[in-house]
Scaffold this active site. Sequence first.
Site, short mmCIF file in Angstrom:
data_model
loop_
_atom_site.label_atom_id
_atom_site.label_comp_id
_atom_site.label_asym_id
_atom_site.label_seq_id
_atom_site.Cartn_x
_atom_site.Cartn_y
_atom_site.Cartn_z
N ASP A 17 7.46 56.49 12.89
CA ASP A 17 7.25 56.60 11.62
C ASP A 17 7.63 58.11 10.97
O ASP A 17 8.12 59.07 11.64
CB ASP A 17 5.57 56.64 11.39
N THR A 63 5.01 43.40 9.52
CA THR A 63 4.93 42.31 8.66
C THR A 63 4.66 43.04 7.19
O THR A 63 5.22 42.43 6.09
CB THR A 63 3.46 41.44 9.10
N ASN A 65 6.00 45.84 6.19
CA ASN A 65 6.93 46.29 5.69
C ASN A 65 7.80 45.25 4.79
O ASN A 65 8.72 45.86 4.22
CB ASN A 65 7.88 47.04 6.89
C1 IPE Z 1 4.16 51.80 10.73
O1 IPE Z 1 4.56 52.59 9.70
C2 IPE Z 1 5.22 50.51 10.73
C3 IPE Z 1 6.41 50.89 11.73
C4 IPE Z 1 6.37 52.14 12.18
C5 IPE Z 1 7.37 49.73 11.65
P1 IPE Z 1 4.33 52.78 8.35
O2 IPE Z 1 4.80 53.61 7.42
O3 IPE Z 1 4.70 51.11 7.74
O4 IPE Z 1 2.68 52.45 8.07
P2 IPE Z 1 1.48 53.23 7.02
O5 IPE Z 1 2.05 52.27 5.83
O6 IPE Z 1 1.84 54.31 6.96
O7 IPE Z 1 0.33 52.80 7.52
C1 IPE Z 2 9.34 54.55 9.70
O1 IPE Z 2 9.50 55.40 8.67
C2 IPE Z 2 10.25 53.45 9.53
C3 IPE Z 2 9.92 51.94 8.94
C4 IPE Z 2 8.33 51.93 8.83
C5 IPE Z 2 10.18 50.92 9.13
P1 IPE Z 2 9.06 55.22 7.20
O2 IPE Z 2 10.03 54.25 6.42
O3 IPE Z 2 7.74 54.46 7.15
O4 IPE Z 2 8.83 56.65 6.53
P2 IPE Z 2 7.66 57.40 5.68
O5 IPE Z 2 6.27 57.02 6.34
O6 IPE Z 2 7.98 56.69 4.49
O7 IPE Z 2 7.89 58.77 5.81
MG MG Z 3 5.48 55.21 7.22
#
Ligand code: IPE
Ligand code: IPE
Ligand code: MG
Length: 240
Positions: A17, A63, A65
């Site tokens: 993340d 899912t 995302n």
């Molecule tokens: C979790 O990250 C999913 C992945 C790392 C693929 P998210 O960024 O989607 O999670 P939330 O929204 O902070 O819970």
């Molecule tokens: C993780 O980074 C990648 C995915 C969840 C696909 P994020 O895109 O969630 O990054 P933040 O949480 O917005 O910083």
């Molecule tokens: Mg994230």
Amino acid sequence: MSAENLRIPRHVAIIMDGNGRWARERGLPRSEGHRAGAESVRRVVEACNEFGVHYLTLYAFSTENWQRPKSEVQTLMRLLRQFLEDRSSDLQRHCIRLDVIGEMNRLPAAVQRRLRKVMDETSANTNGVLTLALSYGSRAELVRAARALAAKVSAGDLKVGDIDERRFAAELYTAGLPDPDLVIRTAGEQRLSNFLLWQASYAEFWVTSACWPDFGREHFLDALRDFSRRQRRFGGVADA
Ligand code: IPE
Ligand code: IPE
Ligand code: MG
């Protein structure tokens, strides 16, 4: 503690993340964060090879995302395809097998083709397993397992009383994969975000404030050191 006497987890799962935040801190578009994140994947695969972690599972796309802007989803899918093209030779070199958990059939056809190709090419590799969680959500996985069991019961192939934890786990995407011993999450959030809810029941959880694109060998080693100091009790009592 030197790397030599660490207690090495058999299976490490990572919630990657913070790509977006990493990019924002640098005044870059989110896509640049995702691009840099792909480089961290390469580093962590190397680290697993170095420290002898056999199973590595990476939460790459949930899912949920799919709700992100279409352009961001397209960027992620393009980077995934690129990753598969660029890194399949590394997997071969380290003799690592690629696997996927999640709704693979929801991914773009070109990505599915690439995944199948690399999975086929690496299917006999025995030095490690890299599992990508793609269009993965634990709740959907559990519902799918319940349906599969219900279908077997209604077809007369299974008795309700014979459903136990082992049979249930065998219907999950992760059938055959040992439960994760250590779950790492980057970028500071202390939640599972629908990742391996069943499988991580007794996993040790380790969170770092580092965003995923900054995550490297040293963070991984910190996590392994911390894991080595944990006492896992699985509901029992500590040794006297
Ligand atoms: C979790 O990250 C999913 C992945 C790392 C693929 P998210 O960024 O989607 O999670 P939330 O929204 O902070 O819970
Ligand atoms: C993780 O980074 C990648 C995915 C969840 C696909 P994020 O895109 O969630 O990054 P933040 O949480 O917005 O910083
Ligand atoms: Mg994230």
